[in-house]
Structures are given as C-alpha cells and as structure tokens.
Design a protein around this motif. Structure first.
Motif, PDB file in Angstrom:
ATOM      1  N   UNK A   1       0.854  -1.182   0.000  1.00  0.00           N
ATOM      2  CA  UNK A   1       0.000   0.000   0.000  1.00  0.00           C
ATOM      3  C   UNK A   1       0.890   1.232   0.000  1.00  0.00           C
ATOM      4  N   UNK A   2       0.715   2.089  -1.006  1.00  0.00           N
ATOM      5  CA  UNK A   2       1.549   3.280  -1.169  1.00  0.00           C
ATOM      6  C   UNK A   2       0.941   4.447  -0.398  1.00  0.00           C
ATOM      7  N   UNK A   3       1.764   5.091   0.419  1.00  0.00           N
ATOM      8  CA  UNK A   3       1.317   6.225   1.220  1.00  0.00           C
ATOM      9  C   UNK A   3       2.270   7.394   1.031  1.00  0.00           C
ATOM     10  N   UNK A   4       1.931   8.506   1.662  1.00  0.00           N
ATOM     11  CA  UNK A   4       2.715   9.722   1.464  1.00  0.00           C
ATOM     12  C   UNK A   4       4.089   9.638   2.118  1.00  0.00           C
ATOM     13  N   UNK A   5       4.272   8.768   3.115  1.00  0.00           N
ATOM     14  CA  UNK A   5       5.558   8.708   3.801  1.00  0.00           C
ATOM     15  C   UNK A   5       6.084   7.293   4.014  1.00  0.00           C
ATOM     16  N   UNK A   6       5.395   6.281   3.523  1.00  0.00           N
ATOM     17  CA  UNK A   6       5.896   4.916   3.697  1.00  0.00           C
ATOM     18  C   UNK A   6       5.156   3.953   2.780  1.00  0.00           C
ATOM     19  N   UNK A   7       5.771   2.760   2.611  1.00  0.00           N
ATOM     20  CA  UNK A   7       5.121   1.618   1.983  1.00  0.00           C
ATOM     21  C   UNK A   7       4.690   0.665   3.091  1.00  0.00           C
ATOM     22  N   UNK A   8       3.422   0.281   3.088  1.00  0.00           N
ATOM     23  CA  UNK A   8       2.917  -0.714   4.035  1.00  0.00           C
ATOM     24  C   UNK A   8       2.783  -2.033   3.284  1.00  0.00           C
ATOM     25  N   UNK A   9       3.576  -3.028   3.667  1.00  0.00           N
ATOM     26  CA  UNK A   9       3.641  -4.291   2.926  1.00  0.00           C
ATOM     27  C   UNK A   9       3.259  -5.451   3.833  1.00  0.00           C
ATOM     28  N   UNK A  10       2.618  -6.440   3.224  1.00  0.00           N
ATOM     29  CA  UNK A  10       2.240  -7.656   3.938  1.00  0.00           C
ATOM     30  C   UNK A  10       2.420  -8.841   2.997  1.00  0.00           C
ATOM     31  N   UNK A  11       2.977  -9.928   3.542  1.00  0.00           N
ATOM     32  CA  UNK A  11       3.174 -11.137   2.743  1.00  0.00           C
ATOM     33  C   UNK A  11       1.964 -12.045   2.876  1.00  0.00           C
TER      34      UNK A  11
ATOM     35  N   UNK B   1      -4.770  -2.507   4.289  1.00  0.00           N
ATOM     36  CA  UNK B   1      -4.904  -2.247   2.852  1.00  0.00           C
ATOM     37  C   UNK B   1      -3.890  -3.061   2.054  1.00  0.00           C
ATOM     38  N   UNK B   2      -2.680  -3.265   2.608  1.00  0.00           N
ATOM     39  CA  UNK B   2      -1.699  -4.114   1.932  1.00  0.00           C
ATOM     40  C   UNK B   2      -2.206  -5.536   1.761  1.00  0.00           C
ATOM     41  N   UNK B   3      -2.919  -6.053   2.763  1.00  0.00           N
ATOM     42  CA  UNK B   3      -3.505  -7.390   2.631  1.00  0.00           C
ATOM     43  C   UNK B   3      -4.575  -7.398   1.545  1.00  0.00           C
ATOM     44  N   UNK B   4      -5.422  -6.372   1.512  1.00  0.00           N
ATOM     45  CA  UNK B   4      -6.463  -6.297   0.487  1.00  0.00           C
ATOM     46  C   UNK B   4      -5.865  -6.232  -0.904  1.00  0.00           C
ATOM     47  N   UNK B   5      -4.781  -5.496  -1.068  1.00  0.00           N
ATOM     48  CA  UNK B   5      -4.127  -5.397  -2.372  1.00  0.00           C
ATOM     49  C   UNK B   5      -3.526  -6.739  -2.766  1.00  0.00           C
ATOM     50  N   UNK B   6      -2.870  -7.405  -1.807  1.00  0.00           N
ATOM     51  CA  UNK B   6      -2.289  -8.710  -2.110  1.00  0.00           C
ATOM     52  C   UNK B   6      -3.337  -9.746  -2.479  1.00  0.00           C
ATOM     53  N   UNK B   7      -4.466  -9.748  -1.785  1.00  0.00           N
ATOM     54  CA  UNK B   7      -5.518 -10.713  -2.106  1.00  0.00           C
ATOM     55  C   UNK B   7      -6.122 -10.420  -3.481  1.00  0.00           C
ATOM     56  N   UNK B   8      -6.292  -9.176  -3.807  1.00  0.00           N
ATOM     57  CA  UNK B   8      -6.817  -8.844  -5.132  1.00  0.00           C
ATOM     58  C   UNK B   8      -5.831  -9.229  -6.223  1.00  0.00           C
TER      59      UNK B   8
END
Length: 546
Positions: A311-321, A451-458
């Motif tokens: 998940x791309x944000x203004x100050x970080x990437x939120x990532x989940x495997x 949101x990173x989990x939602x993106x990965x599942x999609x």
C-alpha cells in the motif's frame, strides 16, 4: 452494493526497456572544461533554434520539413549531431502536447465539478461520490466567477490544441521563473545565469550499432577514455586526429559495468550525455541503451508462490506477505521515506525504500509484488477538494509515475514481477475485514497494513473479505468449503490437521527418538484421581464410579 464501480482486472506490468548508468568525470583540466562549455553552448543554440522552428510548424510538420531542418543543422555541426538535435526536439514537442492534453482534461474536471455544485441548493450535503452545494452565497458567487475563468482558460487551451501550438521553455519553466525571485531562491544573478546556461546546453549523442564502441560522436573506450567529435566551427579545438577532443578524465561504470563493456566490445549502440551540476561543480557522463523487452511471466505463475501486497502512502510503503491462498503470513512491514527537500533527496529516499522492499521480497521467496495502479489525475483538482488543502497536498506529493518506473526496473533485476491491481476500496475493505482480526497485544495493525492485505488478495485473484457466506443448510460443510482463501481441491482448513510428520502430538519421531529427554518437574502435583466418568446406557445421565 449496487452503486460500486466495476473493478478492472489485475495484470502483470511489462518490464523495463532501457538502462541508464552514470559516472563522474573527475580531474578535468581547465582546457577540458573550456572545450565542453564551448561545445555545449554551440549545440545548445542550435537546439533552441531548431525547437523554435518545430513549434512554428505546428501540425504542418512532415518528413520534408524534418529533412530540411536537419540539412540546415548539418552545415554548422555534423550529420550525427543534427540527427540527435532534431530527435530531441521532436521528443520535447511531443511531451509538450501530452502535457497540454492533461491540462485540458484537468480543466474539464474542474468545470464539471463547479457546474454541478453551483446547480445544487446552498448547504445541501454531498455524498462520497459527489460534493454537495456551497455553504454560503458569498462562496457560491466566488465559485461562479472561477467557473467563468476556467471556461476561458479551457477555450484558449482547446484552441491551441487544435492549432498545434505548444509552449516550451528550454531550461525549464521553474528555473526561468526563479529569475524574478532570486532573493527567495538564495541566488545571485550571475549564479542563476550559470545554471540557466548549463541547463540549455546540448552535449548528447545517440548510439549507432556497427560503429566503433557503439557511438561515433561521444566515444568511450573499454579503458574509460572519453573523446568528443567536435562540430565543424569548433574543429580547431581538437587535440587529436579527425576533429576529436580527448578528455583527461576516464570513467568506470561501477553499476552495470560488465553489461556496458559487453555492448561496446560488440559495437552495439550506446547513447551518452555529458552535463554539469552547477551547485556541486561536477561533470557527469550518463550512458544509456535499450534492452529487449523483458517477457513478463503469466499471472498464474506469479501467483503460485504467494504475493506481497504493498500500500503506497505519502511517507511509507505498508507491505504484507500472503501465501497463494491469500492468508497473511507473519506481521506487517513498513518501509518509510521522506519526500521533503530537493528532488535528488526525494529520489534517493524512494530508491532506498524500494531497495529494502525488494530485498525483503527476495528473502521471503515470493515471485511477485502486488501494488495499486494509482492515478490521482482526477483527485488533484482544486474544485473537488477545495477546502481539503492538506489532502490535496498529500496526494500531489505521492510520486506515482516515478515510483512505478523505478519499482518495475529495480524488481526486474531481482527476477520479481509487478502485478498492478485496481485501487478501488482497498483501504476501506482492508480495514473492515482485516484490521481488527489481526490486531493482537503483540501486533498492531494500521489501516495501511490492512490495505496491503487487500491489495495482495486482489492481486492473487481472491476476494478481499475473509470468509464467504456460511452454508445455507446448517453449520456443516455440505454446501461447500466456507473459507474464501482455499481452492476447491485443497485440504480442509477448518478441521483438525495431522502434524507434518504424521505422528501423534507429543509422540516419538519416526526414527524412534525424542527431541529431548524428559526432565523432572519441580512442581508438586496431586496424586491422580481414581474416579472416572462412565455413561449409563439406560439413562440419559452419567454417574461417578470408584
């Protein structure tokens, strides 16, 4: 649910098609710098004149006018330099046309929003889809005047588009406007003039396959020796044969040096550009070449080993495997960056964050990274989020275009594929279905992590929600498996599962040995009870026996 927009299908992003590396030109003599400045200024004047002619032609441009411009430039330089200048001119004119089209689309979006809000009664509440009416008569009046101003700008921009007129500034519009604000920029007039002239120089040459070391105008030998073919009016400055000037500095590309050496050894095309960083007082040489388009792996292959959702944000990437079933593995990861400061600082911050993200993906053993296909073109309009200035600054600060290009090129070098997904509802549905269930006393889940989990599942082709509806008959599984993340042929995930060693829990290993010897307990325990529970077969209740 009926008013939700249709989601676009996920796809694997194509790999990079070009490479660029850079090295510093150290230990240049005073004569070297004087020659480079003279060549850059001469060819820069030719490029400015050619761009002026191209802009005057507008939509009347054709192969004949291109050839005429190139013949005129050849008289004052060379055929190869003239070809490089005209090609750069065409690229700059085409970029200006694309920016003009984007400007018209932005005006269209603002005009539509203003017309809609002006047509509503004062104080009417809006929805998530559309804004409501204005709060007061004063605001309504000011917005009506702004609508007239935008319509005038739109009419002028459309007229320019149809006539083929573009407005281009060689050296950059921002640097040009800085001339009127030297005090705020902390520059003197001489310092600004030096930067302005350096930005308008033209010291570049396209590569040619079959020529010696892949470039005839700016040549770099395998030993790192750099030589420049001087234009005809400056041929008297040459220090070697055939009108060439050899610099005292040598280069050695630390990054992709072996790939560059293989290309020039085979006389394959390599383009070069020399430029001066005025603030640091350093000269640089950039080498670039095209690569065959990287064949993307099929989407199913990318999904086979799981996915990392980002998940791309203004100050970080939120990532989940996630594994291939869409189940989260481990905890959330964050890769921060700071987008304040100069452009070079922001670029370095993004590179550093992407490097850490890709290294973690390689260690995790996944084959792909899922990321949103973000485009904030319609979200940046002042009319849509007029009062939310901080939000507009937030989304405007996310470098989506540069981020996509860098992520694709850096991931390709590690053998990772990039899967782009539709960004609709990822934050909302991720927080709804994943944030609270995964939050524990030892693991804090934010909305961005969910949101990173939602993106990965999609990206994996699974729905975002955790479970499907329960079976219609009863609580058993006769209507089908109830978990959304398991395929029909996979092992059941709700019943008890045997251990991986196929042995009872706590029993000996297949070799007949235990992991460790049992130790005596220091806890005093009561003697085992002699009572046991038995069920009376004739009565519904049991009884205790001793």
């Amino acid at each position: 649910m009926g008013d939700l927009r249709k989601l676009t299908a996920s796809f694997v992003v194509s790999g990079p098609c070009g490479v660029a590396v850079r090295d510093r030109l150290k230990h240049l003599t005073t004569e070297d710098e004087r020659v480079l400045r003279a060549v850059g200024a001469h060819q820069g004047a030719l490029a400015s004149r050619d761009l002026k002619v191209r802009c005057a032609e507008g939509l009347e441009h054709g192969a004949d006018t291109w050839a005429a411009r190139k013949r005129d430039l050849t008289k004052e330089s060379s055929s190869r330099i003239a070809g490089a200048i005209t090609k750069a001119t065409h690229d700059q004119w085409a970029l200006a046309r694309r920016c003009q089209a984007a400007y018209i689309q932005n005006l269209d979006a603002g005009i539509r929003t203003l017309r809609h809000r002006l047509s509503l009664p004062l104080g009417e509440k809006g929805t998530k889809r559309e804004a409501g009416g204005y709060r007061s008569k004063n605001e309504w009046f000011r917005k009506s005047r702004r609508l007239v101003a935008l319509e005038d700008r739109h009419a002028a921009a459309v007229a320019d588009w149809r006539a083929g007129r573009v407005r281009v500034v060689r050296g950059g519009k921002r640097l040009l406007n800085t001339r009127h604000h030297l005090t705020e920029a902390g520059l003197t007039e001489d310092r600004w003039r030096e930067r302005w002239e350096a930005e308008r120089w033209f010291l570049a040459a396209d590569g040619e396959s079959g020529k010696r070391f892949g470039n005839e105008t700016i040549r770099v030998t395998p030993d790192g020796e750099v030589s420049v073919r001087l234009p005809a009016p400056l041929a008297h400055l040459a220090n070697t044969r055939h009108g060439r000037y050899v610099l005292a500095s040598t280069v050695a590309f630390a990054h992709r040096g072996a790939e560059w050496a293989d290309r020039i050894a085979a006389n394959r095309a390599v383009a070069y550009r020399i430029h001066l960083d005025v603030e640091r007082g350093r000269w640089y040489l950039t080498a670039s070449w095209q690569r065959p388009v990287v064949q993307t792996i099929p989407l199913e292959t990318a999904r086979a080993g799981g996915m990392i959702g980002v998940d791309t944000n203004a100050d970080h990437f939120a990532a989940y495997r996630l594994d291939r079933h869409g189940n989260p593995v481990g905890g959330p990861h964050r890769f921060g960056y700071d987008l304040s400061g100069t452009a070079s600082h922001r670029d370095a911050q993004i590179r550093h964050a992407l490097t850490r993200l890709i290294n973690w993906a390689v260690r995790a053993g996944v084959a792909a990274i899922g990321i949103e296909d973000l485009d904030f073109t319609t979200e940046k309009t002042r009319e849509k989020h007029g009062r939310r200035k901080r939000f507009r600054q937030l989304i405007s600060g996310i470098p989506t275009g540069k981020l996509k290009a860098r992520l694709v090129s850096m991931a390709a070098e590690q053998g990772l594929a990039i899967v782009a997904v539709d960004p609709a509802y990822t934050s909302m549905w991720g927080a709804q279905h994943w944030q609270k269930p995964l939050t524990t006393p030892h693991r804090k889940m934010s909305r961005h992590d969910a949101a990173g989990i939602a993106i990965g599942r999609r990206a994996l082709g699974h729905p975002v929600r955790r479970r499907t509806a329960p079976p219609p008959h009863d609580r058993s599984d006769r209507a089908g498996h109830r978990t959304a993340q398991a395929a029909p042929g996979d092992r059941g995930r709700e019943g008890t599962r045997p251990p991986a060693t196929d042995r009872p829990s706590g029993g000996p290993l297949p070799s007949g040995k235990r992991k460790r010897e049992p130790s005596a307990s220091n806890t005093v325990r009561d003697a085992p009870s002699t009572h046991r529970w038995v069920q009376d077969s004739l009565r519904p209740t049991g009884k205790w026996i001793t």
